[in-house]
Enzyme design. Structure first.
Site, PDB file in Angstrom:
ATOM      1  N   ASP A  28       0.840  -1.208   0.000  1.00  0.00           N
ATOM      2  CA  ASP A  28       0.000   0.000   0.000  1.00  0.00           C
ATOM      3  C   ASP A  28       0.875   1.259   0.000  1.00  0.00           C
ATOM      4  O   ASP A  28       0.355   2.376  -0.041  1.00  0.00           O
ATOM      5  CB  ASP A  28      -1.020  -0.011   1.153  1.00  0.00           C
ATOM      6  CG  ASP A  28      -0.379  -0.019   2.530  1.00  0.00           C
ATOM      7  OD1 ASP A  28       0.861  -0.146   2.615  1.00  0.00           O
ATOM      8  OD2 ASP A  28      -1.123   0.105   3.526  1.00  0.00           O
ATOM      9  N   SER A  29       2.205   1.067  -0.014  1.00  0.00           N
ATOM     10  CA  SER A  29       3.121   2.190  -0.278  1.00  0.00           C
ATOM     11  C   SER A  29       2.817   2.801  -1.635  1.00  0.00           C
ATOM     12  O   SER A  29       3.274   3.900  -1.946  1.00  0.00           O
ATOM     13  CB  SER A  29       4.572   1.721  -0.224  1.00  0.00           C
ATOM     14  OG  SER A  29       4.768   0.592  -1.063  1.00  0.00           O
ATOM     15  N   GLU A  58       9.820  -3.723  10.186  1.00  0.00           N
ATOM     16  CA  GLU A  58      10.213  -2.444   9.574  1.00  0.00           C
ATOM     17  C   GLU A  58      10.828  -1.499  10.600  1.00  0.00           C
ATOM     18  O   GLU A  58      10.256  -1.247  11.665  1.00  0.00           O
ATOM     19  CB  GLU A  58       8.984  -1.789   8.914  1.00  0.00           C
ATOM     20  CG  GLU A  58       9.320  -0.450   8.256  1.00  0.00           C
ATOM     21  CD  GLU A  58       8.293   0.022   7.247  1.00  0.00           C
ATOM     22  OE1 GLU A  58       7.344  -0.717   6.926  1.00  0.00           O
ATOM     23  OE2 GLU A  58       8.455   1.171   6.762  1.00  0.00           O
ATOM     24  N   LYS A  76      -1.040  -9.316   3.331  1.00  0.00           N
ATOM     25  CA  LYS A  76      -0.215  -8.804   4.447  1.00  0.00           C
ATOM     26  C   LYS A  76      -1.066  -7.874   5.306  1.00  0.00           C
ATOM     27  O   LYS A  76      -1.842  -7.075   4.767  1.00  0.00           O
ATOM     28  CB  LYS A  76       1.029  -8.073   3.936  1.00  0.00           C
ATOM     29  CG  LYS A  76       1.848  -7.436   5.077  1.00  0.00           C
ATOM     30  CD  LYS A  76       3.275  -7.093   4.660  1.00  0.00           C
ATOM     31  CE  LYS A  76       3.430  -5.798   3.912  1.00  0.00           C
ATOM     32  NZ  LYS A  76       3.011  -4.595   4.665  1.00  0.00           N
ATOM     33  N   GLU A 104      -0.856  -5.263   8.801  1.00  0.00           N
ATOM     34  CA  GLU A 104      -0.001  -4.551   9.756  1.00  0.00           C
ATOM     35  C   GLU A 104      -0.509  -4.773  11.177  1.00  0.00           C
ATOM     36  O   GLU A 104      -1.715  -4.631  11.427  1.00  0.00           O
ATOM     37  CB  GLU A 104       0.015  -3.052   9.442  1.00  0.00           C
ATOM     38  CG  GLU A 104       0.708  -2.737   8.136  1.00  0.00           C
ATOM     39  CD  GLU A 104       0.868  -1.235   7.885  1.00  0.00           C
ATOM     40  OE1 GLU A 104       0.583  -0.424   8.792  1.00  0.00           O
ATOM     41  OE2 GLU A 104       1.273  -0.895   6.757  1.00  0.00           O
ATOM     42  N   ASP A 157      -0.909  -6.159   0.195  1.00  0.00           N
ATOM     43  CA  ASP A 157      -1.233  -5.447   1.429  1.00  0.00           C
ATOM     44  C   ASP A 157      -2.732  -5.266   1.569  1.00  0.00           C
ATOM     45  O   ASP A 157      -3.406  -4.864   0.614  1.00  0.00           O
ATOM     46  CB  ASP A 157      -0.607  -4.041   1.392  1.00  0.00           C
ATOM     47  CG  ASP A 157       0.613  -3.931   2.272  1.00  0.00           C
ATOM     48  OD1 ASP A 157       0.715  -4.689   3.251  1.00  0.00           O
ATOM     49  OD2 ASP A 157       1.469  -3.081   1.969  1.00  0.00           O
TER      50      ASP A 157
HETATM   51  O1  KIV Z   1       3.619  -1.009   1.620  1.00  0.00           O
HETATM   52  C1  KIV Z   1       4.782  -1.430   1.520  1.00  0.00           C
HETATM   53  O2  KIV Z   1       5.466  -1.228   0.511  1.00  0.00           O
HETATM   54  C2  KIV Z   1       5.343  -2.182   2.637  1.00  0.00           C
HETATM   55  C3  KIV Z   1       6.801  -2.477   2.603  1.00  0.00           C
HETATM   56  C4  KIV Z   1       7.547  -1.229   2.913  1.00  0.00           C
HETATM   57  C5  KIV Z   1       7.169  -3.574   3.509  1.00  0.00           C
HETATM   58  O3  KIV Z   1       4.636  -2.530   3.539  1.00  0.00           O
END
Ligand code: KIV
Length: 271
Positions: free
Chosen positions: A51-52, A189, A120, A122, A90
């Protein structure tokens, strides 16, 4: 059987085997077809549709505005470029926090509508039940602890996490809770290398570090950071393997000059 169907897809089993054999796990983010195809051809083990993308693709200040539909859209583009790597997606902010059933439904949408191999989430202990529900129903989950960008407003900044004893101990409990709940791997992280080492030694599932030093089972970076596209983002944990913003800017400048001077297109470039 065709040559393409012989490519062995990276699975959760393979990721676990890599940890057990001491083989380092390689991971990068990707948000589109061409970058995903290059990652895959280069031999990256895990491609995270992170989600970056809210920051580096959409230009937001945080990852919070990213929607489930955004994640599914980008994953569909990524999957078309990937033959071998495991695709992890994510779960965006507010797609799993409200309650377990909603998390299950949303993770199910990702798995059903894309070729992802896992999602994924968090957070640690707090989401152990959610992770347990997903894994019990066949959805592999990667955890993510330490600096979790969806909680940026609570942290009040992007400083490393786990420097204080209490938080460090909580992170170890988080990792154990995720392992017990059935997570197949955990992203750690921006925590001190010593703490990431302790976490890695305290669990049997693989840890993938970002800004967490070398004593983890694998590494991940945001692809545009390591390619040198995110010019203003220079934390010490990002090694720049290219300087694409300079290369691309220079290409655009030369293109403009060539059109203005009448040099482009020339005879060979015309019909
Ligand atoms: O969203 C993302 O790119 C991430 C990575 C930085 C691990 O969670």
């Amino acid at each position: 059987m065709s040559a393409t169907s012989e490519i062995k897809k990276v699975t959760t089993r393979r990721i676990q085997e890599m940890k057990e054999k001491g083989e380092k796990i390689t991971a990068l983010t990707a948000y589109d077809f061409l970058i995903a195809r290059l990652c895959d051809r280069a031999g990256i083990d895990i491609i995270l549709v992170g989600d970056s993308l809210g920051n580096v693709f959409q230009g937001h200040l945080t990852t919070l505005p990213v929607t489930l539909d955004d994640m599914i859209y980008h994953t569909k583009a990524v999957q078309r470029g990937v033959k071998r790597a495991m695709i992890v997606v994510d779960m965006p902010f507010m797609s799993y926090q409200t309650n377990i059933e909603e998390a299950f439904r949303n993770a199910g949408r990702i798995m059903k509508e894309t070729d992802a191999g896992a999602v994924k989430i968090e957070g640690g202990e707090l989401f152990a039940e959610t992770v347990a529900k997903l894994t019990a129903n066949g959805i592999p989950v990667m955890g993510h602890i330490g600096l979790t960008p969806q909680s940026i407003h609570r942290f009040g900044g992007y400083q490393p996490r786990g420097k204080e004893k209490e938080e460090a101990q909580q992170l170890i409990r988080d990792a154990k809770a995720l392992e017990e709940a059935g997570a197949f791997a955990i992203v750690i992280e921006k925590v001190p290398a010593k703490l990431a080492k302790r976490i890695t030694q305290s669990i049997k599932i693989p840890t993938i570090g970002i800004g967490a030093g070398k004593y983890v089972d694998g590494q991940i970076l945001v692809v545009y950071d390591m390619l040198g596209l995110t010019e203003e983002f220079n934390p010490r944990f990002v090694r720049k393997y290219a300087h694409l913003s300079e290369t691309i800017f220079d290409a655009f400048k030369r293109y403009i000059e060539d059109i203005r001077s009448g040099d482009f297109p020339n005879e060979k470039e015309s019909y």
